[in-house]
Design a protein around this motif. Structure first.
Motif, PDB file in Angstrom:
ATOM      1  N   ILE A   1       0.998  -1.029  -0.487  1.00 17.81           N
ATOM      2  CA  ILE A   1       0.074  -0.234   0.354  1.00 17.81           C
ATOM      3  C   ILE A   1       1.118   1.420   0.123  1.00 17.81           C
TER       4      ILE A   1
ATOM      5  N   ARG B   1       3.846   1.856  -0.962  1.00 12.55           N
ATOM      6  CA  ARG B   1       4.461   1.707  -2.646  1.00 12.55           C
ATOM      7  C   ARG B   1       3.751   2.474  -3.778  1.00 12.55           C
ATOM      8  N   THR B   2       2.121   1.972  -3.112  1.00 11.81           N
ATOM      9  CA  THR B   2       1.017   2.808  -4.305  1.00 11.81           C
ATOM     10  C   THR B   2       1.294   4.420  -4.393  1.00 11.81           C
TER      11      THR B   2
ATOM     12  N   TYR C   1       9.472   0.590   1.167  1.00 16.28           N
ATOM     13  CA  TYR C   1      10.592   0.511  -0.105  1.00 16.28           C
ATOM     14  C   TYR C   1      12.146  -0.339   0.191  1.00 16.28           C
TER      15      TYR C   1
ATOM     16  N   ARG D   1      26.992   2.656  -9.311  1.00 15.54           N
ATOM     17  CA  ARG D   1      27.209   1.462 -10.664  1.00 15.54           C
ATOM     18  C   ARG D   1      28.471   0.832  -9.889  1.00 15.54           C
TER      19      ARG D   1
ATOM     20  N   GLY E   1      13.035  -4.941  -8.933  1.00 15.77           N
ATOM     21  CA  GLY E   1      12.153  -4.287  -9.969  1.00 15.77           C
ATOM     22  C   GLY E   1      11.881  -3.409 -10.248  1.00 15.77           C
ATOM     23  N   HIS E   2      12.351  -2.559  -9.185  1.00 15.68           N
ATOM     24  CA  HIS E   2      11.520  -1.194  -8.782  1.00 15.68           C
ATOM     25  C   HIS E   2      12.289  -0.606  -8.728  1.00 15.68           C
TER      26      HIS E   2
ATOM     27  N   ALA F   1      14.849   1.408 -11.608  1.00 17.24           N
ATOM     28  CA  ALA F   1      14.758   1.337 -13.245  1.00 17.24           C
ATOM     29  C   ALA F   1      16.869   1.333 -13.310  1.00 17.24           C
ATOM     30  N   ARG F   2      17.350   2.532 -11.885  1.00 18.51           N
ATOM     31  CA  ARG F   2      18.734   1.808 -12.289  1.00 18.51           C
ATOM     32  C   ARG F   2      19.033   0.686 -12.119  1.00 18.51           C
TER      33      ARG F   2
ATOM     34  N   VAL G   1      17.574  -2.212 -13.084  1.00 19.62           N
ATOM     35  CA  VAL G   1      17.954  -2.918 -13.721  1.00 19.62           C
ATOM     36  C   VAL G   1      19.021  -2.985 -14.969  1.00 19.62           C
ATOM     37  N   THR G   2      18.779  -1.523 -15.280  1.00 14.31           N
ATOM     38  CA  THR G   2      19.668  -1.784 -16.138  1.00 14.31           C
ATOM     39  C   THR G   2      20.844  -2.800 -16.469  1.00 14.31           C
TER      40      THR G   2
ATOM     41  N   PHE H   1      21.182  -6.576 -16.069  1.00 10.45           N
ATOM     42  CA  PHE H   1      20.853  -7.684 -17.247  1.00 10.45           C
ATOM     43  C   PHE H   1      21.529  -6.442 -17.891  1.00 10.45           C
TER      44      PHE H   1
ATOM     45  N   ARG I   1      17.461  12.573 -15.006  1.00 15.96           N
ATOM     46  CA  ARG I   1      17.018  11.691 -13.817  1.00 15.96           C
ATOM     47  C   ARG I   1      17.688  12.277 -12.127  1.00 15.96           C
TER      48      ARG I   1
ATOM     49  N   VAL J   1      14.825   1.879 -19.297  1.00 18.25           N
ATOM     50  CA  VAL J   1      13.719   0.497 -18.738  1.00 18.25           C
ATOM     51  C   VAL J   1      13.520   0.379 -20.469  1.00 18.25           C
TER      52      VAL J   1
ATOM     53  N   ARG K   1      16.145   1.009 -23.226  1.00 16.05           N
ATOM     54  CA  ARG K   1      17.411   0.246 -23.364  1.00 16.05           C
ATOM     55  C   ARG K   1      17.621  -1.192 -22.725  1.00 16.05           C
ATOM     56  N   SER K   2      17.567  -1.166 -21.647  1.00 16.30           N
ATOM     57  CA  SER K   2      17.358  -2.637 -20.464  1.00 16.30           C
ATOM     58  C   SER K   2      16.927  -3.181 -21.501  1.00 16.30           C
TER      59      SER K   2
ATOM     60  N   VAL L   1       5.730   0.001 -13.746  1.00 15.49           N
ATOM     61  CA  VAL L   1       6.055   0.202 -12.467  1.00 15.49           C
ATOM     62  C   VAL L   1       6.073   1.678 -12.751  1.00 15.49           C
ATOM     63  N   GLU L   2       6.654   2.391 -13.821  1.00 11.12           N
ATOM     64  CA  GLU L   2       7.621   3.926 -14.175  1.00 11.12           C
ATOM     65  C   GLU L   2       5.590   4.448 -14.370  1.00 11.12           C
TER      66      GLU L   2
ATOM     67  N   ILE M   1       3.313   3.852 -12.756  1.00 16.18           N
ATOM     68  CA  ILE M   1       2.340   4.137 -10.832  1.00 16.18           C
ATOM     69  C   ILE M   1       3.351   4.892 -10.594  1.00 16.18           C
TER      70      ILE M   1
ATOM     71  N   LYS N   1       2.484   8.864  -8.853  1.00 13.51           N
ATOM     72  CA  LYS N   1       2.586   9.109  -7.809  1.00 13.51           C
ATOM     73  C   LYS N   1       2.625  10.503  -7.690  1.00 13.51           C
TER      74      LYS N   1
ATOM     75  N   VAL O   1      -4.719   4.133  -4.227  1.00 13.43           N
ATOM     76  CA  VAL O   1      -5.098   2.607  -4.195  1.00 13.43           C
ATOM     77  C   VAL O   1      -4.675   1.653  -5.240  1.00 13.43           C
TER      78      VAL O   1
ATOM     79  N   ALA P   1      -3.676   2.902  -9.102  1.00 13.40           N
ATOM     80  CA  ALA P   1      -2.145   1.608  -8.642  1.00 13.40           C
ATOM     81  C   ALA P   1      -2.620   0.655  -9.839  1.00 13.40           C
TER      82      ALA P   1
END
Lengths: 255, 218
Positions: free
Chosen positions: A59, A61-62, A101, A207, A220-221, A223-224, A226-227, A230, B65, B103, B105-106, B148-149, B151, B155, B194, B197
């Protein structure tokens, strides 16, 4: 362009920046403890501990951070019966928000440690908490260090929002200056550059840590993270479990 | 606790809640669409041959960013002097597009180079490689982080209240200052966020299903 405005008000702006740093550090420490607690609750085998933790984490996080700040501002007086100072409410909100988080980051860190290690520790007679304290957490902490730095960056940027309840951190200080001298370009340009320099430096550090440990944070929350995790062949570049260059240092405060 | 709840204020001020909800949805929807386009272009440009283009796109991503959204909104609103709504849309779009570019790019990076080389070696043109090999796979990998982005856009749209956009979070303050019922207002608006989302989660799940179907048909 009139950089004179900035130079003249630099001491005042720096006082604000100081408060921003303090707010970020204190709420990072607070939400680390909170996040560790919630991560353990979430991994608990008992549903009556697990479900409330999941509910809280998902909750919060939304919901926008500003809403959480309002919550703190309205909720704390109701709970305690008397008014709070803006700084208390701000800290309360930042910790409340970031805890959810951090819980996910720490959970992913804990889950990155093979289960066999916990089983082995239990087999040689450590209690669950001892296994966590001496075996899992020191390693997990290292694996999640890039994600922790990223959370800190988000928190550092997030502190700018507590300006709405009247905390004179960096952004509000800049606003006060701007309201007095009406030099929006110079003032907000300066603010933007300072935030950029701080956050970019931190993201370079994150990094570097990531390249060194290369373990996905799994939430997965962000983007930094994730890049590069993977990235094309990063899985193969992971050092073998036994071949770390440095022994794990148990510098975690006891829980 | 000596606090007496009065949920009736929500009914009395439902027009404020509705107005806030409409603005939040408008702002977020615009932000999502525009930043998906902009972020898509920038994310794709990071794979271009020309080095200056790659460098510029990288710089764009890092720059926007690493500056808090509220600072960017204030810059567009006070320094550049745009109207509140365009400033909010532009600020939100520019900020989010930096995240979306990463996102994208990855997603592209997750496809092994060998697949592209294999496709090229049996005679597919670069366009065909992108259309039939890269895109279908990248799309699947990109959808969850895009959710996620999205959502996050909802926010982050709350920050527009600081430049006088009367969206949902603004209405919390509005109802609080009209009735001193901040607690009830915050509860109602938290529930609305909520729900929004959850709507995004449902939307992304639907899109994911559609994309998967498309793949199966070849």
């Amino acid at each position: 362009m009139d950089l004179h405005v900035i130079v003249e008000n630099l001491p005042y702006l720096l006082t604000g920046l100081q408060l921003t740093v303090i707010l970020s550090l204190v709420s990072m420490a607070g939400s680390f403890v909170g996040g560790a607690a919630f991560a353990m609750l979430r991994l608990s085998p008992w549903w009556w501990l697990r479900w409330p933790a999941i509910l809280y984490i998902d909750i919060v996080r939304t919901v926008p951070l500003i809403m959480v700040i309002f919550w703190a501002f309205f909720l704390v007086p109701v709970l305690t019966g008397h008014a709070t100072t803006p700084i208390t409410a701000a800290l309360f909100a930042l910790i409340l928000f970031n805890t959810s988080y951090m819980a996910e980051v720490i959970r992913a860190g804990i889950q990155s440690i093979p289960k066999g290690q916990v089983e082995a520790s239990r087999a040689i007679g450590l209690t669950y908490l001892q296994a966590m304290r001496h075996v899992v957490l020191p390693q997990a902490l290292r694996n999640m260090s890039p994600a922790l730095v990223n959370r800190f960056i988000a928190l550092f940027m997030g502190t700018s929002l507590v300006y709405i309840i009247g905390v004179t951190e960096f952004f509000r200080a800049a606003n006060n200056v701007n309201n007095r001298v009406y030099r929006s370009y110079e003032v907000f340009g300066f603010v933007a550059i300072v935030y950029f320099v701080c956050c970019y430096a931190l993201s370079l550090a994150s990094r570097a840590l990531e390249r060194r440990f290369a373990v996905p944070d799994g939430t997965g929350h962000d983007a930094r993270t994730v890049t590069s995790v993977f990235g094309e062949d990063s899985q193969h570049e992971r050092p073998p479990a036994g071949g770390r260059r440095r022994a794990p240092r148990p510098w975690l405060p006891s829980l | 606790m000596a606090y007496k709840f009065d949920w009736g204020v929500l009914l009395v001020y439902r027009h404020l809640l509705w107005q806030g909800l409409v603005l939040t949805v408008q702002l977020s929807a615009l932000g999502m669409v525009l930043s998906l386009v902009l972020g898509g272009v920038i994310g794709l440009s990071r794979r271009v041959e020309a080095k200056p283009v790659r460098w510029l796109c990288g710089a764009y991503i890092e720059f926007f960013r690493n500056i808090p959204l509220i600072v960017q909104l204030f810059f567009w609103y006070f320094a550049v002097g745009l109207e509140a709504f365009p400033a909010a849309v532009i600020g939100l779009t520019v900020y989010t597009s930096a995240y979306i570019a990463e996102v994208i790019r990855s997603g592209l990076q997750s496809i092994p180079r060998t697949q592209i080389e294999a496709a090229r070696s049996f005679g597919m043109t670069p366009y065909q490689v992108i259309r039939h090999v890269v895109l279908p796979q990248a799309l699947m990998r990109v959808i969850p982080p895009l959710g996620v982005e999205f959502i996050n856009v909802i926010k982050n749209s709350s920050i527009a209240m600081t430049i006088s956009i009367t969206e949902l979070t603004f209405q919390t303050q509005q109802i609080e200052s009209l009735t001193f019922r901040g607690f009830e207002a915050a509860t109602a608006i938290t529930i609305l966020y909520v729900l929004l989302a959850l709507a995004i989660v449902a939307l992304m799940a639907t899109i994911e299903r559609l994309v998967r179907l498309d793949l199966r048909l070849g």
